[in-house]
Motif scaffolding. Structure first.
Motif, PDB file in Angstrom:
ATOM      1  N   ILE A  49     -28.267 -21.459  61.732  1.00  0.00           N
ATOM      2  CA  ILE A  49     -29.546 -21.083  61.879  1.00  0.00           C
ATOM      3  C   ILE A  49     -30.298 -21.280  60.764  1.00  0.00           C
ATOM      4  CG2 ILE A  49     -31.263 -19.184  62.184  1.00  0.00           C
ATOM      5  CD1 ILE A  49     -29.176 -17.863  64.286  1.00  0.00           C
ATOM      6  N   GLY A  50     -29.825 -21.146  59.361  1.00  0.00           N
ATOM      7  CA  GLY A  50     -30.625 -21.101  58.147  1.00  0.00           C
ATOM      8  C   GLY A  50     -30.768 -22.665  57.772  1.00  0.00           C
ATOM      9  N   VAL A  51     -29.465 -23.526  58.028  1.00  0.00           N
ATOM     10  CA  VAL A  51     -29.736 -24.839  57.683  1.00  0.00           C
ATOM     11  C   VAL A  51     -30.680 -25.615  58.691  1.00  0.00           C
ATOM     12  CG1 VAL A  51     -28.355 -26.796  57.797  1.00  0.00           C
ATOM     13  CG2 VAL A  51     -27.513 -25.012  56.643  1.00  0.00           C
ATOM     14  N   ASN A  52     -30.465 -25.188  59.998  1.00  0.00           N
ATOM     15  CA  ASN A  52     -31.698 -25.940  61.029  1.00  0.00           C
ATOM     16  C   ASN A  52     -32.853 -25.605  60.514  1.00  0.00           C
ATOM     17  OD1 ASN A  52     -31.910 -27.084  63.579  1.00  0.00           O
ATOM     18  ND2 ASN A  52     -32.835 -25.022  64.037  1.00  0.00           N
ATOM     19  N   ALA A  53     -33.214 -24.415  60.122  1.00  0.00           N
ATOM     20  CA  ALA A  53     -34.459 -23.743  59.830  1.00  0.00           C
ATOM     21  C   ALA A  53     -34.924 -24.730  58.525  1.00  0.00           C
ATOM     22  CB  ALA A  53     -34.453 -22.387  59.489  1.00  0.00           C
ATOM     23  N   LEU A  54     -34.043 -24.824  57.529  1.00  0.00           N
ATOM     24  CA  LEU A  54     -34.470 -25.398  56.488  1.00  0.00           C
ATOM     25  C   LEU A  54     -34.889 -27.082  56.541  1.00  0.00           C
ATOM     26  CD1 LEU A  54     -34.755 -25.628  53.252  1.00  0.00           C
ATOM     27  CD2 LEU A  54     -32.037 -26.179  53.015  1.00  0.00           C
ATOM     28  N   LEU A  55     -33.862 -27.700  57.638  1.00  0.00           N
ATOM     29  CA  LEU A  55     -34.334 -29.182  57.796  1.00  0.00           C
ATOM     30  C   LEU A  55     -35.486 -29.231  58.825  1.00  0.00           C
ATOM     31  CD1 LEU A  55     -30.579 -30.312  59.154  1.00  0.00           C
ATOM     32  CD2 LEU A  55     -31.782 -30.656  56.916  1.00  0.00           C
ATOM     33  N   LEU A  56     -35.790 -28.311  59.557  1.00  0.00           N
ATOM     34  CA  LEU A  56     -37.174 -28.211  60.513  1.00  0.00           C
ATOM     35  C   LEU A  56     -38.359 -28.227  59.289  1.00  0.00           C
ATOM     36  CD1 LEU A  56     -36.592 -25.918  63.264  1.00  0.00           C
ATOM     37  CD2 LEU A  56     -37.125 -28.497  63.413  1.00  0.00           C
ATOM     38  N   VAL A  59     -38.700 -31.530  57.617  1.00  0.00           N
ATOM     39  CA  VAL A  59     -39.658 -32.400  58.327  1.00  0.00           C
ATOM     40  C   VAL A  59     -40.883 -32.272  58.544  1.00  0.00           C
ATOM     41  CG1 VAL A  59     -39.847 -33.444  60.802  1.00  0.00           C
ATOM     42  CG2 VAL A  59     -37.332 -33.026  59.961  1.00  0.00           C
ATOM     43  N   VAL A  60     -41.275 -30.977  58.461  1.00  0.00           N
ATOM     44  CA  VAL A  60     -42.685 -30.696  58.352  1.00  0.00           C
ATOM     45  C   VAL A  60     -43.381 -30.893  57.272  1.00  0.00           C
ATOM     46  CG1 VAL A  60     -44.381 -28.758  58.672  1.00  0.00           C
ATOM     47  CG2 VAL A  60     -42.565 -28.898  60.358  1.00  0.00           C
ATOM     48  N   THR A  61     -42.701 -30.755  56.121  1.00  0.00           N
ATOM     49  CA  THR A  61     -43.190 -30.988  54.813  1.00  0.00           C
ATOM     50  C   THR A  61     -43.293 -32.617  54.731  1.00  0.00           C
ATOM     51  OG1 THR A  61     -41.928 -29.060  53.743  1.00  0.00           O
ATOM     52  CG2 THR A  61     -42.533 -30.863  52.510  1.00  0.00           C
ATOM     53  N   ALA A  62     -42.340 -33.326  54.954  1.00  0.00           N
ATOM     54  CA  ALA A  62     -42.445 -34.563  54.875  1.00  0.00           C
ATOM     55  C   ALA A  62     -43.337 -35.273  55.718  1.00  0.00           C
ATOM     56  CB  ALA A  62     -41.131 -35.279  55.440  1.00  0.00           C
ATOM     57  N   LEU A  63     -43.980 -34.738  56.877  1.00  0.00           N
ATOM     58  CA  LEU A  63     -44.749 -35.355  57.855  1.00  0.00           C
ATOM     59  C   LEU A  63     -46.192 -35.080  57.067  1.00  0.00           C
ATOM     60  CD1 LEU A  63     -45.091 -36.437  60.642  1.00  0.00           C
ATOM     61  CD2 LEU A  63     -45.174 -34.134  61.503  1.00  0.00           C
ATOM     62  N   LEU A  82     -33.331 -32.310  65.700  1.00  0.00           N
ATOM     63  CA  LEU A  82     -33.372 -30.697  65.186  1.00  0.00           C
ATOM     64  C   LEU A  82     -33.844 -30.033  66.336  1.00  0.00           C
ATOM     65  CD1 LEU A  82     -34.745 -31.416  61.827  1.00  0.00           C
ATOM     66  CD2 LEU A  82     -32.168 -31.061  62.352  1.00  0.00           C
ATOM     67  N   SER A  83     -34.573 -30.570  67.362  1.00  0.00           N
ATOM     68  CA  SER A  83     -35.306 -29.799  68.235  1.00  0.00           C
ATOM     69  C   SER A  83     -34.209 -29.388  69.243  1.00  0.00           C
ATOM     70  CB  SER A  83     -36.410 -30.365  69.203  1.00  0.00           C
ATOM     71  OG  SER A  83     -37.595 -30.578  68.245  1.00  0.00           O
ATOM     72  N   ALA A  84     -33.063 -30.124  69.614  1.00  0.00           N
ATOM     73  CA  ALA A  84     -32.038 -30.166  70.411  1.00  0.00           C
ATOM     74  C   ALA A  84     -31.157 -29.138  69.716  1.00  0.00           C
ATOM     75  CB  ALA A  84     -31.181 -31.359  70.581  1.00  0.00           C
ATOM     76  N   ARG A  85     -30.909 -29.228  68.510  1.00  0.00           N
ATOM     77  CA  ARG A  85     -30.035 -28.128  67.889  1.00  0.00           C
ATOM     78  C   ARG A  85     -30.696 -26.762  67.870  1.00  0.00           C
ATOM     79  NH1 ARG A  85     -26.223 -30.588  67.767  1.00  0.00           N
ATOM     80  NH2 ARG A  85     -27.371 -32.239  68.731  1.00  0.00           N
TER      81      ARG A  85
END
Length: 351
Positions: A49-56, A59-63, A82-85
């Motif tokens: 959950i933590g890794v998925n939140a960090l990756l999300l 992506v938002v920051t990069a966007l 990541l949405s599927a995760r």
């Protein structure tokens, strides 16, 4: 201290010492419990959950950083994965795989379903639990009710107009239609709010609205309207396709219980209607553990990393009882599912 495991009801011995069909499951359940495969894996899920939140967040920051550039669209496929995760985490929370505490499970489900994906956790949980109780049952499983797709020749006979055309070509249209699945799930969740209690409707509704506002604000704040619409279209389409690829191999083309026929016990009801997908760690990751569909249906609360450990136990037990255990490769699983849908539509094509 080990976390408490949600109880699984074991079949009881009937009159005259005869065991009901469900008792075929009891020895397997005891073995799985003895080996600790129903014990929660809180640390494993916390890390995921933590890794998925960090990756999300990345992506938002990069966007936001890329901003007004066509390169921003390259992040849409990443966000879809990541949405599927995120959806897989919500699915596991709904089954109590992450924790035995129902309140904590609901919070995890609401955050990952409603807030992050715009999908109603309550709606999905109710629908999915009814599917688990009676998989592939034409009268009781909401996943095989006649809708856009049909799964039996009896369902196909009543089709008319545009739906008849869909049924005739449903095998060819299946994967293109999954491009709309992400949006369809969101719409179904909003519609279901009317059925919920006032308190549940308020919580779910606020989180669903927060997702829509946050998603729109992110895209429109980072890029022009046209590019934002293109990003959303790519993201939602690939998200739906990913979910469709994860769900398609599980039950389509497998046995469908006769509503008027013999009543199967838990073991046969779950094993005969489910299909496993062979593969390694990449398959496990891509399908969110749903490639162990037989084990997941037999033990819905079993943590995802334990499913592969339960597989040889279940396969051996089914072999001893002479119960078919269906397992195939990923590509062949799609071929079998699509072949079934093609055969269902054959009478309409012939007509």
């Amino acid at each position: 201290m080990p976390e408490a495991v949600a109880p699984v009801v074991e079949p009881q011995v009937g009159a005259a010492g005869k065991q009901p069909p469900g008792s075929e499951f009891t020895p397997l359940l005891r073995t799985v419990r003895t080996q600790g495969l129903l014990d929660r894996r809180t640390g494993w899920y916390s890390l995921g959950i933590g890794v998925n939140a960090l990756l999300l967040a990345s992506v938002v920051t990069a966007l936001v950083a890329i901003g007004d550039s066509w390169w921003a669209l390259s992040l849409a496929p990443v966000l879809a994965v990541l949405s599927a995760r995120t959806a897989f985490i919500g699915h596991d929370a709904g089954h109590g795989q992450i924790t035995a505490d129902k309140r904590t499970s609901r919070v995890i489900g609401l955050v990952h379903g409603n807030l992050l994906l715009g999908m109603s956790y309550a709606w999905w949980n109710d629908k999915h639990n009814r599917h688990h109780a009676n998989p592939n049952h034409i009268d009781k499983d909401p996943d095989v009710l006649a809708d856009v797709l049909v799964f039996t020749s009896a369902q196909a006979k009543g089709r008319a107009g545009f739906r008849r055309w869909l049924t005739r070509h449903q095998a060819w249209l299946f994967f293109p239609l999954t491009l709309l699945e992400g949006v369809a799930l969101k719409i179904s969740g909003f519609r279901d709010l009317r059925r919920q209690s006032p308190r549940e409707r308020a919580v779910e509704g606020v989180l669903l609205a927060a997702h829509v506002v946050g998603y729109a604000a992110l895209l429109l704040g980072a890029m022009p309207v046209g590019r934002a619409l293109a990003f959303a279209a790519i993201h939602q389409a690939l998200f739906g396709l990913h979910l469709g690829m994860a769900f398609a191999p599980n039950h389509k083309g497998m046995d469908m219980p006769d509503p008027d026929g013999e009543r199967w016990g838990h073991l046969r009801r779950q094993v005969l209607t489910s299909r496993n997908v062979k593969g390694g760690p990449l398959t496990d990751w891509f399908l969110g553990g749903l490639n162990y569909q037989i084990e997941h249906h037999l033990f819905p609360s079993m943590p995802r990393p334990h499913l592969r450990l339960a597989r040889p136990l279940v396969r051996q037990h089914c072999g001893q009882l002479g119960i078919p255990y269906m397992e195939t490769g990923l590509i062949d699983s799609y071929r079998q599912a699509l072949r079934h849908m093609h055969e269902v539509g054959e009478p309409l094509r012939a007509g």
